[in-house]
Design a protein around this motif. Sequence first.
Motif, mmCIF file in Angstrom:
data_model
loop_
_atom_site.group_PDB
_atom_site.id
_atom_site.type_symbol
_atom_site.label_atom_id
_atom_site.label_comp_id
_atom_site.label_asym_id
_atom_site.label_seq_id
_atom_site.Cartn_x
_atom_site.Cartn_y
_atom_site.Cartn_z
ATOM 1 N N THR A 105 -9.395 -1.416 -1.396
ATOM 2 C CA THR A 105 -7.982 -1.793 -1.838
ATOM 3 C C THR A 105 -8.222 0.182 -2.029
ATOM 4 N N PHE A 152 1.029 -0.934 0.301
ATOM 5 C CA PHE A 152 0.061 -0.398 0.239
ATOM 6 C C PHE A 152 1.059 1.315 0.196
ATOM 7 N N PHE A 209 -8.506 2.766 1.084
ATOM 8 C CA PHE A 209 -7.169 2.476 1.903
ATOM 9 C C PHE A 209 -5.635 2.855 1.476
ATOM 10 N N VAL A 210 -5.700 3.287 0.181
ATOM 11 C CA VAL A 210 -4.550 4.312 -0.121
ATOM 12 C C VAL A 210 -4.903 5.502 -0.459
ATOM 13 N N MET A 221 -2.969 -2.748 -7.215
ATOM 14 C CA MET A 221 -2.174 -2.280 -6.345
ATOM 15 C C MET A 221 -1.042 -1.346 -7.594
ATOM 16 N N ASN A 275 2.296 1.603 -3.547
ATOM 17 C CA ASN A 275 1.463 2.151 -4.002
ATOM 18 C C ASN A 275 0.929 3.555 -3.817
#
Length: 253
Positions: A201, A33, A204-205, A118, A36
Amino acid sequence: MSINNDMIKQGQFLFRWRSFLPLTLLIPGAVAFVTNAEFITQHGEFVSEILVLIGVLTSLFGLAIRWSTVGFVPGGTSGRNTTEQRAHKLNTSGLYSISRNPLYVGNFFAILGVILSMKVWWLVAIFMLAYWLYIERIIATEEAFLTETFDKEYTTWANETPVFWPNFSKWQKPAMPFSPRTVLRREYNGLLGMAAAFFLTELFVDVVILDESLSMWLKEDHLWLDGLIIALVIFVILRTLKKHTNLLKVQGR
């Protein structure tokens, strides 16, 4: 114990707990993450969004493979059972004529799409290696069972059909017509799982790693929430129909 027997024993364990094994990617995924977020900073939002779109299309391709497989097979095969091996019939036509494990091919692409989104090359490499080691043992277990159950019928088909990657020159027309209701009855979990994976995903990023406000994220990237809600509604409707009605039941499926 021979290597093959050892793989079968490991496969029996993995088969039983296969629904939870993807959780083992959470640790490397957490590290990814951060990488990313660095990718987005270095290459910009446009490039990042293109790669995410490629990931979504890859996952949908994987689900389409599963739907194209499940929609043609008879009942008693290609199930989601985890406690024991079951097979009343041997699938050898349709996608099973070009690959012995088309459902696992579909799973590969469905998960790969989320990993690709990702934008971390080493996470893709870890996934591919882990998936191969995992699926090799699952397949060894299933093939031991199928050999015992169907004997020469299975070995003859297996000798002519690739174990994983398709050989399109072997194509044979499906023995049964496509059944949309069978797909709706059996495949609603995958769509929800994919929608949830992309939603979490991206959330969160952007919110946790890049420190974007939740309200701003919901305003600018509401499509992820929209997709999750749609998938959840479809899940609830189809699960209710499956559990409480006969609308999705098809004779022989």
